[in-house]
Motif scaffolding. Structure first.
Motif, PDB file in Angstrom:
ATOM      1  N   ILE A   1      -1.168  12.061   8.935  1.00 19.13           N
ATOM      2  CA  ILE A   1      -1.321  10.984   9.919  1.00 19.13           C
ATOM      3  C   ILE A   1      -2.388   9.989   9.466  1.00 19.13           C
ATOM      4  N   ALA A   2      -3.494  10.480   8.949  1.00 21.95           N
ATOM      5  CA  ALA A   2      -4.556   9.588   8.456  1.00 21.95           C
ATOM      6  C   ALA A   2      -4.051   8.714   7.312  1.00 21.95           C
ATOM      7  N   ALA A   3      -3.254   9.289   6.423  1.00 18.98           N
ATOM      8  CA  ALA A   3      -2.696   8.515   5.304  1.00 18.98           C
ATOM      9  C   ALA A   3      -1.746   7.441   5.827  1.00 18.98           C
ATOM     10  N   ILE A   4      -0.923   7.780   6.800  1.00 19.26           N
ATOM     11  CA  ILE A   4       0.000   6.801   7.391  1.00 19.26           C
ATOM     12  C   ILE A   4      -0.788   5.688   8.076  1.00 19.26           C
ATOM     13  N   ASP A   5      -1.795   6.059   8.853  1.00 22.69           N
ATOM     14  CA  ASP A   5      -2.629   5.050   9.531  1.00 22.69           C
ATOM     15  C   ASP A   5      -3.304   4.111   8.541  1.00 22.69           C
ATOM     16  N   GLU A   6      -3.795   4.668   7.435  1.00 22.32           N
ATOM     17  CA  GLU A   6      -4.468   3.859   6.404  1.00 22.32           C
ATOM     18  C   GLU A   6      -3.504   2.855   5.776  1.00 22.32           C
ATOM     19  N   VAL A   7      -2.309   3.316   5.454  1.00 25.15           N
ATOM     20  CA  VAL A   7      -1.307   2.420   4.854  1.00 25.15           C
ATOM     21  C   VAL A   7      -0.878   1.350   5.871  1.00 25.15           C
ATOM     22  N   ALA A   8      -0.684   1.752   7.105  1.00 23.37           N
ATOM     23  CA  ALA A   8      -0.274   0.792   8.141  1.00 23.37           C
ATOM     24  C   ALA A   8      -1.339  -0.279   8.346  1.00 23.37           C
TER      25      ALA A   8
ATOM     26  N   PRO B   1       0.840  -1.205   0.000  1.00 20.13           N
ATOM     27  CA  PRO B   1       0.000   0.000   0.000  1.00 20.13           C
ATOM     28  C   PRO B   1       0.875   1.255   0.000  1.00 20.13           C
ATOM     29  N   ILE B   2       0.459   2.248  -0.757  1.00 26.00           N
ATOM     30  CA  ILE B   2       1.225   3.487  -0.907  1.00 26.00           C
ATOM     31  C   ILE B   2       0.279   4.662  -0.707  1.00 26.00           C
ATOM     32  N   ALA B   3       0.695   5.615   0.118  1.00 25.55           N
ATOM     33  CA  ALA B   3      -0.094   6.830   0.330  1.00 25.55           C
ATOM     34  C   ALA B   3       0.632   8.013  -0.284  1.00 25.55           C
ATOM     35  N   ILE B   4      -0.113   8.813  -1.024  1.00 25.61           N
ATOM     36  CA  ILE B   4       0.408  10.051  -1.600  1.00 25.61           C
ATOM     37  C   ILE B   4      -0.449  11.179  -1.035  1.00 25.61           C
ATOM     38  N   VAL B   5       0.199  12.146  -0.414  1.00 26.41           N
ATOM     39  CA  VAL B   5      -0.512  13.311   0.125  1.00 26.41           C
ATOM     40  C   VAL B   5       0.069  14.536  -0.566  1.00 26.41           C
TER      41      VAL B   5
ATOM     42  N   VAL C   1       6.341  24.146  -5.525  1.00 21.76           N
ATOM     43  CA  VAL C   1       7.641  23.493  -5.672  1.00 21.76           C
ATOM     44  C   VAL C   1       7.509  22.251  -6.540  1.00 21.76           C
ATOM     45  N   VAL C   2       6.503  21.441  -6.238  1.00 25.94           N
ATOM     46  CA  VAL C   2       6.242  20.200  -6.971  1.00 25.94           C
ATOM     47  C   VAL C   2       4.814  20.273  -7.499  1.00 25.94           C
ATOM     48  N   SER C   3       4.627  20.090  -8.774  1.00 27.01           N
ATOM     49  CA  SER C   3       3.304  20.193  -9.385  1.00 27.01           C
ATOM     50  C   SER C   3       2.389  19.055  -8.931  1.00 27.01           C
ATOM     51  N   HIS C   4       1.283  19.423  -8.321  1.00 36.65           N
ATOM     52  CA  HIS C   4       0.312  18.410  -7.890  1.00 36.65           C
ATOM     53  C   HIS C   4      -0.174  17.586  -9.081  1.00 36.65           C
ATOM     54  N   ASP C   5      -0.583  18.263 -10.146  1.00 37.60           N
ATOM     55  CA  ASP C   5      -1.112  17.561 -11.318  1.00 37.60           C
ATOM     56  C   ASP C   5      -0.056  16.686 -11.978  1.00 37.60           C
ATOM     57  N   TYR C   6       1.112  17.249 -12.175  1.00 40.76           N
ATOM     58  CA  TYR C   6       2.158  16.532 -12.913  1.00 40.76           C
ATOM     59  C   TYR C   6       2.794  15.430 -12.074  1.00 40.76           C
ATOM     60  N   GLN C   7       3.023  15.665 -10.795  1.00 46.37           N
ATOM     61  CA  GLN C   7       3.725  14.692  -9.959  1.00 46.37           C
ATOM     62  C   GLN C   7       2.759  13.746  -9.237  1.00 46.37           C
ATOM     63  N   ALA C   8       1.936  14.274  -8.359  1.00 47.05           N
ATOM     64  CA  ALA C   8       1.094  13.439  -7.505  1.00 47.05           C
ATOM     65  C   ALA C   8       0.038  12.670  -8.299  1.00 47.05           C
ATOM     66  N   GLU C   9      -0.650  13.351  -9.190  1.00 43.98           N
ATOM     67  CA  GLU C   9      -1.709  12.688  -9.959  1.00 43.98           C
ATOM     68  C   GLU C   9      -1.125  11.612 -10.883  1.00 43.98           C
ATOM     69  N   GLN C  10      -0.018  11.921 -11.545  1.00 44.91           N
ATOM     70  CA  GLN C  10       0.596  10.922 -12.430  1.00 44.91           C
ATOM     71  C   GLN C  10       1.136   9.737 -11.644  1.00 44.91           C
ATOM     72  N   LEU C  11       1.771  10.008 -10.509  1.00 42.10           N
ATOM     73  CA  LEU C  11       2.298   8.928  -9.677  1.00 42.10           C
ATOM     74  C   LEU C  11       1.164   8.023  -9.208  1.00 42.10           C
TER      75      LEU C  11
ATOM     76  N   SER D   1      -1.923   2.648  -4.773  1.00 45.26           N
ATOM     77  CA  SER D   1      -1.805   3.917  -4.066  1.00 45.26           C
ATOM     78  C   SER D   1      -3.160   4.560  -3.798  1.00 45.26           C
ATOM     79  N   THR D   2      -3.158   5.391  -2.748  1.00 44.75           N
ATOM     80  CA  THR D   2      -4.280   6.284  -2.484  1.00 44.75           C
ATOM     81  C   THR D   2      -3.723   7.701  -2.579  1.00 44.75           C
TER      82      THR D   2
END
Length: 65
Positions: free
Chosen positions: A54-61, A5-9, A16-26, A33-34
């Motif tokens: 924290i919620a993302a970490i808890d979900e992955v754990a 399981p992978i969490a992306i927040v 600094v890092v494009s949400h659309d280009y980096q997070a959405e593509q990843l 991933s979530t």
């Protein structure tokens, strides 16, 4: 090939890092991933929205157990 399981927040307002280009593509490339998107948040998401991180970490754990 990753099966864990992978969490992306990500902040939509990150300059600094494009949400659309980096997070959405990843997220699209990683089927296990979530993606949590925080509107108007910037790059230091762990300072701006610690509850989301924290919620993302808890979900992955929980999924990894």
């Amino acid at each position: 090939e990753l099966t864990l399981p992978i969490a992306i927040v990500s902040g939509e307002g990150d300059k600094v890092v494009s949400h659309d280009y980096q997070a959405e593509q990843l997220h699209e490339l990683l089927p296990t991933s979530t993606l949590r998107t925080v509107p108007e948040a910037g790059h230091m998401i762990h300072h701006i929205a610690p509850g989301e991180v924290i919620a993302a970490i808890d979900e992955v754990a929980a999924k990894a157990s």
